[in-house]
Design an enzyme around this catalytic site. Structure first.
Site, PDB file in Angstrom:
ATOM      1  N   GLU A  67       0.835  -1.207   0.000  1.00  0.00           N
ATOM      2  CA  GLU A  67       0.000   0.000   0.000  1.00  0.00           C
ATOM      3  C   GLU A  67       0.867   1.253   0.000  1.00  0.00           C
ATOM      4  OE1 GLU A  67      -2.671   0.143   3.353  1.00  0.00           O
ATOM      5  OE2 GLU A  67      -3.704   1.908   2.573  1.00  0.00           O
ATOM      6  N   ASN A 214     -12.339  -1.269  -0.488  1.00  0.00           N
ATOM      7  CA  ASN A 214     -11.589  -1.874   0.614  1.00  0.00           C
ATOM      8  C   ASN A 214     -12.248  -1.459   1.919  1.00  0.00           C
ATOM      9  OD1 ASN A 214      -8.975  -2.785   2.098  1.00  0.00           O
ATOM     10  ND2 ASN A 214      -9.216  -0.646   2.723  1.00  0.00           N
ATOM     11  N   GLU A 215     -12.412  -2.395   2.812  1.00  0.00           N
ATOM     12  CA  GLU A 215     -12.977  -2.096   4.140  1.00  0.00           C
ATOM     13  C   GLU A 215     -14.123  -1.094   4.017  1.00  0.00           C
ATOM     14  OE1 GLU A 215      -9.874  -1.389   7.083  1.00  0.00           O
ATOM     15  OE2 GLU A 215      -9.161  -3.433   6.819  1.00  0.00           O
ATOM     16  N   TYR A 284      -6.809  -8.897  11.463  1.00  0.00           N
ATOM     17  CA  TYR A 284      -5.536  -8.591  12.124  1.00  0.00           C
ATOM     18  C   TYR A 284      -5.570  -9.222  13.511  1.00  0.00           C
ATOM     19  CZ  TYR A 284      -4.286  -5.312   8.442  1.00  0.00           C
ATOM     20  OH  TYR A 284      -3.945  -4.761   7.234  1.00  0.00           O
ATOM     21  N   GLU A 335      -6.111  -9.068   3.791  1.00  0.00           N
ATOM     22  CA  GLU A 335      -5.254  -8.409   4.801  1.00  0.00           C
ATOM     23  C   GLU A 335      -5.269  -9.272   6.048  1.00  0.00           C
ATOM     24  OE1 GLU A 335      -5.723  -4.182   5.558  1.00  0.00           O
ATOM     25  OE2 GLU A 335      -6.302  -3.834   3.467  1.00  0.00           O
ATOM     26  N   GLN A 385       2.077  -6.161   5.685  1.00  0.00           N
ATOM     27  CA  GLN A 385       2.279  -5.840   4.285  1.00  0.00           C
ATOM     28  C   GLN A 385       3.697  -6.257   3.879  1.00  0.00           C
ATOM     29  OE1 GLN A 385       1.045  -1.977   2.962  1.00  0.00           O
ATOM     30  NE2 GLN A 385      -0.633  -1.832   4.418  1.00  0.00           N
TER      31      GLN A 385
HETATM   32  O1  AHR Z   1      -2.704  -2.367   6.477  1.00  0.00           O
HETATM   33  C1  AHR Z   1      -2.962  -1.094   7.005  1.00  0.00           C
HETATM   34  C2  AHR Z   1      -4.421  -0.705   6.917  1.00  0.00           C
HETATM   35  O2  AHR Z   1      -5.174  -1.596   7.697  1.00  0.00           O
HETATM   36  C3  AHR Z   1      -5.072  -0.795   5.564  1.00  0.00           C
HETATM   37  O3  AHR Z   1      -4.900   0.339   4.809  1.00  0.00           O
HETATM   38  C4  AHR Z   1      -6.513  -0.971   5.885  1.00  0.00           C
HETATM   39  O4  AHR Z   1      -7.221  -1.638   4.875  1.00  0.00           O
HETATM   40  C5  AHR Z   1      -6.484  -1.695   7.204  1.00  0.00           C
HETATM   41  O5  AHR Z   1      -7.366  -1.152   8.111  1.00  0.00           O
END
Ligand code: AHR
Length: 536
Positions: A67, A214-215, A284, A335, A385
Site C-alpha cells: 500500500e 476496501n474495508e 488482524y 489483509e 504488508q
Molecule cells: O494495512 C494497514 C491498513 O489496515 C489498511 O490500509 C486498511 O485496509 C487496514 O485497516
C-alpha cells in the site's frame, strides 16, 4: 527444566521409542476440520494419505499486500531510477531478488485505505508531470511516481501477479471501468488502450484480480452492508474483461463479523447476484505486549489470537453457503497479520513499521497452515504488508535491506504451492496460559500436509515456549523412503533479524535417516518445522 536438559530428555525418549501417545498427550485436533477424538490413535501426527485430498493449495494463499503508506512504496519498493541504491528501473533490486523466491504469488496494490481515495490517472504519464496529492496517511505528499506502469513493472520483474484494488469510496463507476479498459484492452482497439501504449506498454497488462473497494464498513466509505452492495452492483454490472477472465472481489467484514456478511449477501441475492468471485474479510490478530517485549503468557496469547483465523474461515464459509450453496464465491483474506504498537520502526517515516520476531514467524506459519487446511475455501490471502510495515517480510531503509523471520516461513512453505492439501490429525496436549484474567488453552502442535507426486510436505508449528516435543508421525497409506528436515527457531522468543545481524533467525536444513510408515522426530521449542518426505 531448562531447554537444554529438556531436549536431552526427549532425545533419550526418542531412542527408546517412547511415542507422543505414551507421553500422555490427551488432546486431538483434525487438520482441516473441527476438533475430534474419534478413531485417532494417540501417536502424535497422522497424515491421512488414504483419504481424498481437501483441495489444491492455491499459490495465491501466499500472497502479499503493498500500500501507499509510510515506507512501503517509497523506500521499500520504489527508490527511483537515479538512486544510488541498486535498482532495476527504479525498483529496489534486493527486493526483486527476494520476492522472486516466494514463487508465483499475487501482490495487492495500491491499498488498503489508500485505494479508496486513489485516482489512477494521477499515476500515469511522464513522472515529473504527475500531480502531487495529500496521501491518505498522515497527509504526506503523494508524488505519484509509482503508478500503474511502475507497479506492473515490479510484478513482471518479480514474476508475481498483480491485484488491483479500485476506488469505491471517492471514485466513480466510470473511473473503475476505464482503469480496467486502460489495463486490459488490446492495443489499437480503444483510445484508452492507445494511451497505455503511448505510456510505454503495448502489451495489455491482463489484470485478472480486481477488488471493488476496501474495508467498505470503515475507511472505504463507512457503508452499511446493504449500501455497499448497491455500490458493488453498480461498479460490476458491466465490466468487460477484454479477453481476460475477471476475478471480482467484494470487500468483506471487519474480522469475523458474520452479520455484515449475511446482510451483504441477502441484498446480493435481491440483485440477481452481481458478478462476484471473492469475498474478502480482513483479520488482524493485533498484538499482545509489544513487538519485541512480551511475557510467556503474551507469547501464547498472540499465537492463540492467530489461531482465530480457523473460526473466521469456518464461520464466513458457512454464512456464504446460506446464499451461495454451491460455494462459487471463495474467500480472499486480503489483509492479515499482527499489528504491534509503535516503537520498533527503523525509520520514523515508516508508518506502522514493526520489527518482525520469531513470534511473528510462528503466527505466519500457523496462519499459512490454517489456509492450507482450508484449501478448498481460500483462493487467496495477502499478508499485510510486504515491506516496511505490519508483519512484513522485509525491512529496507536507504541502501540497507533485511529479510525478517516471516520471509523465511513463506519461503519454507513454498513446496505447498499447488500441491494437494492432505488431511492430518494431530494429538498434542494443550498448553495453559493466562490472558484477560483467566486461564486459556492453546494447541501445542498444529500444522498441515500436502502432496505433489511422490513428495509429501508436512509443516508443523510447535508453540511451547521452552520445552521440546517428540512427535511420532504416522503416514497412513504411505511409506517414507527419505526425509529432510528444515527448522526455524531460536533460543530467544523475540529474536529478529537486523541490518547488522541479518542471519540471526534463519532456517536450517538437515538430512535424516527416517524411513518407513512412522517417523519419530523432535520438535524444538518455539519452532516451525518442515519435513520433506519422499514417498516410496
Ligand atoms: O494495512 C494497514 C491498513 O489496515 C489498511 O490500509 C486498511 O485496509 C487496514 O485497516
Amino acid at each position: 527444566m531448562n531447554r537444554r536438559t529438556a531436549l536431552k530428555q526427549v532425545a533419550q525418549a526418542v531412542t527408546v521409542g517412547v511415542t507422543a501417545g505414551h507421553l500422555g498427550w490427551p488432546r486431538s485436533i483434525r487438520g482441516g476440520g473441527a476438533a475430534t477424538a474419534a478413531g485417532i490413535e494417540h501417536t502424535g501426527v497422522t497424515v491421512l494419505l488414504n483419504e481424498p485430498p481437501i483441495g489444491t493449495i492455491s499459490p495465491a494463499i501466499y500472497s502479499q499486500f503493498a500500500e501507499h503508506i509510510g515506507g512501503v512504496i517509497y523506500d521499500g519498493i520504489w527508490v527511483g531510477r537515479d538512486s544510488k541504491i541498486a535498482n532495476v528501473d527504479g525498483i529496489r533490486k534486493d527486493l526483486i531478488e527476494h520476492v522472486r523466491r516466494l514463487g508465483r504469488v499475487v501482490v495487492r496494490w495500491p491499498g488498503g485505505c489508500f485505494a479508496d481515495r486513489y485516482h489512477w490517472r494521477d499515476g500515469i504519464g511522464p513522472r515529473e508531470k504527475r500531480p502531487r496529492r495529500f496521501g491518505r496517511w498522515r497527509e504526506e505528499t503523494e508524488p505519484n511516481h509509482f503508478g500503474t506502469h511502475e507497479f506492473i513493472r515490479f510484478c513482471r520483474l518479480c514474476d508475481v501477479e498483480p491485484y488491483f484494488a479500485a476506488n469505491v469510496g471517492a471514485g466513480t463507476v466510470e473511473e473503475f471501468q476505464q482503469w480496467v479498459e486502460y489495463c486490459n484492452a488490446p492495443a489499437g482497439r480503444t483510445t484508452l488502450a492507445d494511451e497505455r501504449v503511448a505510456n510505454g506498454d503495448r502489451e495489455p497488462f491482463g489484470i485478472r484480480y480486481w477488488g471493488v473497494g476496501n474495508e467498505s464498513w470503515g475507511c472505504g466509505g463507512k457503508f452499511t452492508p446493504e449500501d455497499y452492495c448497491t455500490e458493488y452492483r453498480k461498479f460490476t454490472e458491466w465490466v468487460p474483461g477484454y479477453g481476460v477472465p475477471l476475478y471480482l472481489i467484494a470487500a468483506g467484514p471487519n474480522g469475523n463479523d458474520v452479520d455484515w456478511t449475511r446482510r451483504f449477501f441477502k441484498k446480493w441475492t435481491d440483485y440477481a447476484r452481481a458478478p462476484l468471485h471473492g469475498w474478502s474479510p480482513h483479520y488482524y490478530a493485533g498484538t499482545t505486549g509489544h513487538a519485541l517485549k512480551f511475557s510467556r503468557d503474551q507469547w501464547y496469547e498472540m499465537l492463540h489470537k492467530a489461531n482465530q483465523m480457523e473460526k473466521l474461515i469456518a464461520d464466513q464459509w458457512a454464512a456464504l453457503g446460506e446464499f451461495d450453496p454451491e460455494h462459487k464465491v471463495k474467500l480472499i483474506i486480503d489483509e492479515w497479520g499482527n499489528w504491534h504498537p509503535e516503537g520498533t520502526e527503523i525509520n520514523p517515516r515508516h508508518l506502522f513499521e514493526q520489527m518482525g520476531s520469531l513470534r511473528d514467524a510462528l503466527v505466519a506459519a500457523l496462519t499459512l497452515d490454517t489456509f492450507n487446511r482450508h484449501a478448498e475455501k481460500v483462493d487467496m490471502a495477502n499478508v499485510a504488508q510486504l515491506v516496511n510495515n505490519l508483519h512484513s517480510l522485509f525491512l529496507a531503509d536507504g541502501d540497507r535491506f533485511v529479510a525478517t523471520p516471516n520471509f523465511h516461513v513463506f519461503e519454507m512453505y513454498r513446496p505447498h504451492h499447488g500441491a494437494k492439501s492432505i488431511r492430518m490429525n494431530v494429538q498434542a496436549p494443550d498448553i495453559a496460559f493466562q490472558a484477560a484474567g483467566r486461564e486459556q488453552r492453546i494447541f501445542r502442535v498444529a500444522g498441515s500436509a500436502s502432496l505433489s507426486g511422490k513428495n509429501l510436505t508436512v509443516t508443523l508449528v510447535h508453540s511451547h515456549a521452552a520445552e521440546p516435543a517428540e512427535v511420532a508421525l504416522q503416514l497412513r497409506g504411505g511409506m517414507a523412503e527419505g526425509v529432510r528436515k528444515t527448522v526455524l527457531t531460536h533460543t530467544a522468543l523475540s529474536a529478529h533479524n537486523t541490518f547488522e545481524r541479518p542471519g540471526e533467525v534463519m532456517p536450517k536444513t538437515s538430512a535424516t535417516d527416517l524411513r518407513g510408515p512412522t517417523l519419530r522426530c523432535l520438535l524444538e521449542p518455539a519452532s516451525v518445522t518442515r519435513l520433506d518426505i519422499r514417498l516410496a
